[in-house]
Design an enzyme around this catalytic site. Sequence first.
Site, PDB file in Angstrom:
ATOM      1  N   ASP A 205      39.668  30.912 -61.653  1.00 41.72           N
ATOM      2  CA  ASP A 205      40.526  30.465 -60.547  1.00 41.72           C
ATOM      3  C   ASP A 205      41.766  29.693 -60.988  1.00 41.72           C
ATOM      4  O   ASP A 205      42.703  29.520 -60.215  1.00 41.72           O
ATOM      5  CB  ASP A 205      39.722  29.605 -59.558  1.00 41.72           C
ATOM      6  CG  ASP A 205      39.178  28.322 -60.179  1.00 41.72           C
ATOM      7  OD1 ASP A 205      39.425  28.075 -61.385  1.00 41.72           O
ATOM      8  OD2 ASP A 205      38.495  27.553 -59.470  1.00 41.72           O
ATOM      9  N   HIS A 206      41.806  29.227 -62.229  1.00 38.31           N
ATOM     10  CA  HIS A 206      42.864  28.303 -62.658  1.00 38.31           C
ATOM     11  C   HIS A 206      44.079  28.967 -63.297  1.00 38.31           C
ATOM     12  O   HIS A 206      45.121  28.322 -63.438  1.00 38.31           O
ATOM     13  CB  HIS A 206      42.294  27.283 -63.651  1.00 38.31           C
ATOM     14  CG  HIS A 206      41.780  26.030 -63.020  1.00 38.31           C
ATOM     15  ND1 HIS A 206      40.794  26.026 -62.074  1.00 38.31           N
ATOM     16  CD2 HIS A 206      42.124  24.724 -63.209  1.00 38.31           C
ATOM     17  CE1 HIS A 206      40.541  24.775 -61.714  1.00 38.31           C
ATOM     18  NE2 HIS A 206      41.345  23.974 -62.367  1.00 38.31           N
TER      19      HIS A 206
ATOM     20  N   SER B 212      41.811  14.746 -63.146  1.00 42.86           N
ATOM     21  CA  SER B 212      41.037  15.916 -63.544  1.00 42.86           C
ATOM     22  C   SER B 212      39.990  15.580 -64.606  1.00 42.86           C
ATOM     23  O   SER B 212      40.123  14.624 -65.363  1.00 42.86           O
ATOM     24  CB  SER B 212      42.009  16.972 -64.083  1.00 42.86           C
ATOM     25  OG  SER B 212      41.329  17.911 -64.862  1.00 42.86           O
TER      26      SER B 212
ATOM     27  N   ARG C  43      39.476  17.297 -67.201  1.00 39.02           N
ATOM     28  CA  ARG C  43      39.781  18.070 -68.415  1.00 39.02           C
ATOM     29  C   ARG C  43      39.496  17.288 -69.697  1.00 39.02           C
ATOM     30  O   ARG C  43      40.044  16.225 -69.950  1.00 39.02           O
ATOM     31  CB  ARG C  43      41.226  18.572 -68.378  1.00 39.02           C
ATOM     32  CG  ARG C  43      42.292  17.519 -68.445  1.00 39.02           C
ATOM     33  CD  ARG C  43      43.652  18.114 -68.122  1.00 39.02           C
ATOM     34  NE  ARG C  43      43.709  18.589 -66.751  1.00 39.02           N
ATOM     35  CZ  ARG C  43      44.793  18.513 -65.979  1.00 39.02           C
ATOM     36  NH1 ARG C  43      45.905  18.009 -66.438  1.00 39.02           N
ATOM     37  NH2 ARG C  43      44.773  18.957 -64.740  1.00 39.02           N
TER      38      ARG C  43
ATOM     39  N   ARG D  16      45.474  16.078 -54.683  1.00 35.87           N
ATOM     40  CA  ARG D  16      46.214  15.203 -55.609  1.00 35.87           C
ATOM     41  C   ARG D  16      47.696  15.379 -55.409  1.00 35.87           C
ATOM     42  O   ARG D  16      48.171  16.464 -55.094  1.00 35.87           O
ATOM     43  CB  ARG D  16      45.878  15.532 -57.062  1.00 35.87           C
ATOM     44  CG  ARG D  16      44.514  15.056 -57.433  1.00 35.87           C
ATOM     45  CD  ARG D  16      44.264  14.955 -58.922  1.00 35.87           C
ATOM     46  NE  ARG D  16      42.880  14.537 -59.041  1.00 35.87           N
ATOM     47  CZ  ARG D  16      41.943  15.201 -59.694  1.00 35.87           C
ATOM     48  NH1 ARG D  16      42.245  16.281 -60.355  1.00 35.87           N
ATOM     49  NH2 ARG D  16      40.713  14.749 -59.717  1.00 35.87           N
TER      50      ARG D  16
ATOM     51  N   ASP E 145      34.805  20.420 -63.534  1.00 36.73           N
ATOM     52  CA  ASP E 145      36.003  20.230 -62.728  1.00 36.73           C
ATOM     53  C   ASP E 145      35.764  18.986 -61.881  1.00 36.73           C
ATOM     54  O   ASP E 145      34.666  18.791 -61.352  1.00 36.73           O
ATOM     55  CB  ASP E 145      36.262  21.444 -61.828  1.00 36.73           C
ATOM     56  CG  ASP E 145      37.625  21.351 -61.147  1.00 36.73           C
ATOM     57  OD1 ASP E 145      38.580  21.973 -61.645  1.00 36.73           O
ATOM     58  OD2 ASP E 145      37.735  20.628 -60.140  1.00 36.73           O
TER      59      ASP E 145
END
EC number: 4.2.1.3
Length: 779
Positions: free
Chosen positions: A123-124, A665, A667, A470, A188
């Site tokens: 999806d990213h 995030s 990440r 965000r 995520d």
Amino acid sequence: YSPFFQHALNSGVRRYHVAPVLCQRAKVAMSHFEPNEYINYEKLEKNINIVRKRLDRPLTLSEKIVYGHLDDPAKQEIERGKTYLRLRPDRVAMQDATAQMAMLQFISSGLPKVAVPSTIHCDHLIEAQAGGEKDLQRAKDINQEVYNFLSTAGAKYGVGFWKPGSGIIHQIILENYSYPGVMLIGTDSHTPNGGGLGGICIGVGGADAVDVMAGIPWELKCPKVIGVKLTGKLSGWTSPKDVILKVAGILTVKGGTGAIIEYHGPGVDSISCTGMATICNMGAEIGATTSIFPYNERMKKYLGKTGRADIAALADEFKQHLVPDSGCHYDQVIEINLSELKPHINGPFTPDLAHPVSDIGAVAEKEGWPVDIRVGLIGSCTNSSYEDMGRSAAVAKQALAHGLKCKSKFTITPGSEQIRATIERDGYAKILREVGGLVLANACGPCIGQWDRKDIKKGEKNTIVTSYNRNFTGRNDANPETHAFVTSPEIVTALSIAGTLKFNPETDYLTGADGKKFKLEAPDADELPKLEFDPGQDTYQYPPKDGSGQHVDVSPTSQRLQLLEPFDKWDGKDLEDMLILIKVKGKCTTDHISAAGPWLKFRGHLDNISNNLLIGAINIENGKANSVRNALTQEFGPVPDTARYYKKMGIKWAVVGDENYGEGSSREHAALEPRHLGGRVIITKSFARIHETNLKKQGLLPLTFADPADYNKIHPVDKLSIVGLKDFAPGKPLKCIIKHPNGSQETIMLNHTFNESQIEWFQAGSALNRMKELQQKSS
């Protein structure tokens, strides 16, 4: 059920003896895609009973599900906000940008197959440019190598693979995998979306996901529990999004750190299941570990509509474990009367700057924020449900009836292929197009910076309104002058029609094409389709029963993927005379540390993506981004280049940061990159939860000032030494010696939250190195 069983169910006394029998007989699958993996409410019940007996007090819902997943409920030390819990989550979910590094780490662990049901969701990596189909095809072409790697790695190691176009990870989880009482971890930060279905769903870094996929107990600091009591009833223009926008205004971006937000009270039942998911999703913006709602009829209705009535029936049997005990204790309680709650809009530049929609026009004019709205964007993992699209279409339909279209550009992001297909069938997509909207691919898109924006130049001051979560500087379009505001999809739609922040749909009038004034009525829409959901195209790839023969290809010359080399072990010495790469001024999110947008393509290649290290952080020495002094040459240059120079010269370095460092995030690249380029220590006033854990996992030392004022004692030109590492122990502060250029020294104390096993990660060089050490010992 037979009359005997029905009678027994209705009798609280005998229920404990009957429920396991029913569960065993029912054997309800966790999802349609894993027919042989069953929901185990019996184990949840057994663990809850052990813990309840030990603690001898009523339990919150969060505690029931978290403690219900303890590895050792009889012996686990439990103290909110203090002890580390060892947990056994039910499943793992990964989005494609973080899955690359997670799977690369899993591959380097040497294990043959995942130990729990796991999925990858593409999806990213889909950039919004021309519209759904074209953008999806372009993404498939550009990212073919990465999609092939994830598909084959999934097949080899037993991981389900959702192809590009299937939808946003969190919407797919809600539709297929979340259920009341589940414990799910996802790579995520918006994984808490699943709390809308009564699950404990927590965002983590890839290394945490590897632990769970490897069958190792997962560690989480025992969370505090903040109760949000909802009274009254949602109505009119007020939506579920306004609940979390209000809570964000109260708690701020770090007010939920280390806590689970637990919604309860009579107001809960006026919110749809997908509305509850919206609220839980954006709990990430207040730093919460996760958020959750108690199991109720709205969840049951959603489970039924998404083909999981069997799960709802089983949840009904065990409902006492899926709601909080009466008289349970919350560490903090916030009360919100939904009947009095007004529509909100938060921003710009931070998601906790809350304003009633009725005030935003005046506030914007006073602050000098642009009031003309260039683009309105609805959708994202936070707000792309059938109900969201229906309420937005209800607003758009009224404008069309008066001959109006959007004055602002307008985009729509469906949350999943199922939502896209269903809103096409039911006419919502047509209405949204007719009002001027462009339907984008079922993907994250502009919400994460995957937006090839053409209507403004970089540096041009402008305003956008979104239904996203965000709105940090530059997040959506890489333009630091874009003022982004977050609100509900229906408010975005209304504001896009009006074209200005000065419009309040509750009180203000629009002028129709015939010159007559009219007022928009509050939108009304079904929470679920009257017909069944249209699943759309089949986009799921099952892992084969035996994937051992599957080849996973990573080319040594690839610019997108790179196999991982182990980080070096701690040499047993103190960290002496470290240079300061950067002393960060103000907010430093994971977007500042490891930017997304165009950098997403390098998420599987650690060396390439390290070229974005801290390029968004503001250097306190000169007030600039991506400009730091090289302590050896005295020249200013980009942060990554300076870090590489120090690494080449064999010099260790540190970063000094401000409050809530690493918010945003999940990440883990924001932790992998500093480690890869020679960083050793990150010293801040405070950390966001996920980032602090990610740093520990990669063998770095995240430390906090015992006295936050000591931040001012360190200057970018100083050298730092961390001493006493031979005696590194839980709860024992470390000493930092600051050496100033004039020869003077100061000593300050630094706190940490390491437990014993996390100290072993540091000593081994990383959590993955430690996992391999333990594997070698056991074999």
